[in-house]
Design an enzyme around this catalytic site. Structure first.
Site, short mmCIF file in Angstrom:
data_model
loop_
_atom_site.label_atom_id
_atom_site.label_comp_id
_atom_site.label_asym_id
_atom_site.label_seq_id
_atom_site.Cartn_x
_atom_site.Cartn_y
_atom_site.Cartn_z
N ALA A 75 -6.06 4.75 7.32
CA ALA A 75 -5.65 5.48 8.52
C ALA A 75 -4.57 6.47 8.12
O ALA A 75 -3.91 6.30 7.09
CB ALA A 75 -5.11 4.50 9.55
N GLU A 141 -2.06 -2.57 4.05
CA GLU A 141 -1.27 -2.34 5.28
C GLU A 141 0.03 -3.14 5.28
O GLU A 141 1.03 -2.72 5.86
CB GLU A 141 -2.10 -2.72 6.52
CG GLU A 141 -3.27 -1.79 6.80
CD GLU A 141 -4.57 -2.21 6.13
OE1 GLU A 141 -4.54 -3.02 5.17
OE2 GLU A 141 -5.63 -1.72 6.55
N1 CAA Z 1 -2.12 8.65 5.43
C1 CAA Z 1 -1.59 9.88 5.39
N2 CAA Z 1 -1.44 10.60 4.26
C2 CAA Z 1 -1.85 10.01 3.12
C3 CAA Z 1 -2.41 8.74 3.07
C4 CAA Z 1 -2.54 8.03 4.31
N3 CAA Z 1 -3.11 6.82 4.39
N4 CAA Z 1 -2.69 8.41 1.79
C5 CAA Z 1 -2.35 9.48 1.05
N5 CAA Z 1 -1.83 10.44 1.84
C6 CAA Z 1 -1.32 11.76 1.45
C7 CAA Z 1 0.06 11.67 0.81
O1 CAA Z 1 1.06 11.61 1.80
C8 CAA Z 1 0.08 12.93 -0.02
O2 CAA Z 1 0.34 14.01 0.83
P1 CAA Z 1 1.48 15.11 0.43
O3 CAA Z 1 0.92 15.75 -0.81
O4 CAA Z 1 1.52 16.00 1.61
O5 CAA Z 1 2.73 14.34 0.16
C9 CAA Z 1 -1.37 13.07 -0.48
O6 CAA Z 1 -2.14 12.30 0.43
C10 CAA Z 1 -1.61 12.54 -1.89
O7 CAA Z 1 -1.15 11.19 -1.91
P2 CAA Z 1 -0.13 10.63 -3.03
O8 CAA Z 1 0.77 11.74 -3.50
O9 CAA Z 1 0.52 9.41 -2.48
O10 CAA Z 1 -1.16 10.28 -4.18
P3 CAA Z 1 -0.99 9.18 -5.34
O11 CAA Z 1 -2.15 9.40 -6.25
O12 CAA Z 1 0.38 9.20 -5.90
O13 CAA Z 1 -1.16 7.75 -4.60
C11 CAA Z 1 -2.24 6.19 -3.09
C12 CAA Z 1 -2.39 7.41 -4.02
C13 CAA Z 1 -1.87 4.95 -3.89
C14 CAA Z 1 -3.58 5.99 -2.40
C15 CAA Z 1 -1.13 6.47 -2.04
O14 CAA Z 1 -1.36 7.74 -1.45
C16 CAA Z 1 -1.09 5.46 -0.92
O15 CAA Z 1 -0.58 4.36 -1.10
N6 CAA Z 1 -1.62 5.82 0.28
C17 CAA Z 1 -1.55 4.96 1.43
C18 CAA Z 1 -2.55 3.82 1.37
C19 CAA Z 1 -2.41 2.92 2.58
O16 CAA Z 1 -1.40 2.28 2.78
N7 CAA Z 1 -3.46 2.84 3.41
C20 CAA Z 1 -3.47 2.01 4.60
C21 CAA Z 1 -3.14 2.84 5.80
S1 CAA Z 1 -2.94 1.87 7.29
C22 CAA Z 1 -4.50 1.56 7.84
O17 CAA Z 1 -5.46 1.95 7.23
C23 CAA Z 1 -4.58 0.75 9.13
C24 CAA Z 1 -5.95 0.35 9.54
O18 CAA Z 1 -6.43 -0.68 9.16
C25 CAA Z 1 -6.74 1.18 10.46
#
Ligand code: CAA
Length: 267
Positions: A75, A141
């Site tokens: 998300a 999450e």
């Molecule tokens: N939401 C919004 N933006 C996100 C995102 C997310 N879930 N995941 C990545 N992005 C964005 C980052 O903010 C970044 O944007 P900016 O360049 O503007 O800063 C861009 O995508 C690239 O991401 P990273 O720089 O973080 O890339 P990375 O290669 O260093 O790391 C990653 C990759 C490990 C996937 C890391 O981005 C991450 O941990 N993302 C979040 C994963 C997460 O927690 N997902 C669960 C969300 S909650 C959910 O899904 C609830 C549900 O059940 C419905």
């Protein structure tokens, strides 16, 4: 192969195309700048596209994919960060996932890179998963102070069992391709460069079968995950009988008897 691009529809975050001869469609999540994070707008578009394809009689199977770096990183945390409990309850965005569950045609996922949180849950909504060697699956999450909300605690548990589901949801750790295969979370692992083509190949194979039978079989297998054996067997029997009124049942059996290839009409 004749390709019809369906992006005359106003999709901002999706690329949708259709192979006319093979009766498959490909829906690609296309928000690479955010690792295909499932913002509200993307989710609305995805559901609209899938429902349109479900009604499209020139499509028998759908491939859902992302890009090499991410299927979907969950998300959109930036949108969720703004929300409080009242807004979440009133908007009830997560209930729209039922509409993905309700897609009746086979959905084949081609998954490379990150499939996290809602991205992993989206993968779990698909029927067959072709994953690439780079895949990283997880329900992280817990690391942002919440928990899975689009079916992760339920579907993952049914697929991998209580102990593994607890481990993955409570630690939020990512699993790699080898572990995903061991846990039977994916059908097979292929090199990144082959992932989409492999998924398309499988979708074409499925799309070449009798489409009403394929949808009925999908519904019956899904039933197995959510009901008792007795109810599931009853559901299967009813679907089986219903197929006896289709032209494709008559054609399939006649073609077998006449030792020829069936010509499905999808009726
Ligand atoms: N939401 C919004 N933006 C996100 C995102 C997310 N879930 N995941 C990545 N992005 C964005 C980052 O903010 C970044 O944007 P900016 O360049 O503007 O800063 C861009 O995508 C690239 O991401 P990273 O720089 O973080 O890339 P990375 O290669 O260093 O790391 C990653 C990759 C490990 C996937 C890391 O981005 C991450 O941990 N993302 C979040 C994963 C997460 O927690 N997902 C669960 C969300 S909650 C959910 O899904 C609830 C549900 O059940 C419905």
């Amino acid at each position: 192969m004749q390709l019809k691009h369906l992006n005359q529809m106003p999709y901002k975050h999706l690329l949708v195309s259709q192979e006319l001869e093979t009766k498959i469609a490909v829906v690609q999540l296309n928000r690479p700048q955010a690792l295909n994070a499932l913002c509200f707008e993307l989710m609305d578009e995805l559901i609209e596209a899938l429902e349109a394809l479900d009604k499209n009689t020139d499509v028998n199977a759908v491939v859902l994919t992302g890009n090499e770096k991410a299927f979907a990183a969950g998300a959109d945390i930036k949108e969720f960060a703004e929300r409080n409990v009242t807004q979440m309850l009133l908007e009830d965005r997560l209930s729209q996932w039922k509409r993905i569950e309700a897609i009746s045609k086979p959905l084949v996922a081609a998954v490379s890179g990150f499939a996290l949180g809602g991205g992993c849950e989206l993968m779990l909504h698909c029927d067959i998963v072709i994953a690439s060697e780079t895949v990283k699956l997880g329900q992280p999450e817990i690391n942002i102070g919440v928990m899975p909300g689009a079916g992760g605690t339920q579907r993952l548990t049914k697929l991998v069992g209580k102990f593994k589901a607890m481990e993955l949801v409570l630690t939020g750790r990512f699993i790699d391709a080898k572990e995903a295969l061991e846990l039977k979370l994916v059908n097979k692992i292929v090199p990144v460069a082959d992932c989409l083509e492999d998924a398309k190949k499988l979708a074409r194979e499925i799309a070449a079968k009798a489409p009403i039978a394929a949808r009925a079989a999908k519904a019956a297998i899904r039933k197995a995950l959510e009901t008792t054996l007795d109810d599931g067997l009853e559901f299967e029997r009813q679907r089986f009988y219903l197929l006896f009124d289709t032209d494709d049942k008559k054609e399939g059996m006649q073609a077998f008897i006449e030792k020829r290839k069936p010509q499905w009409t999808g009726k």
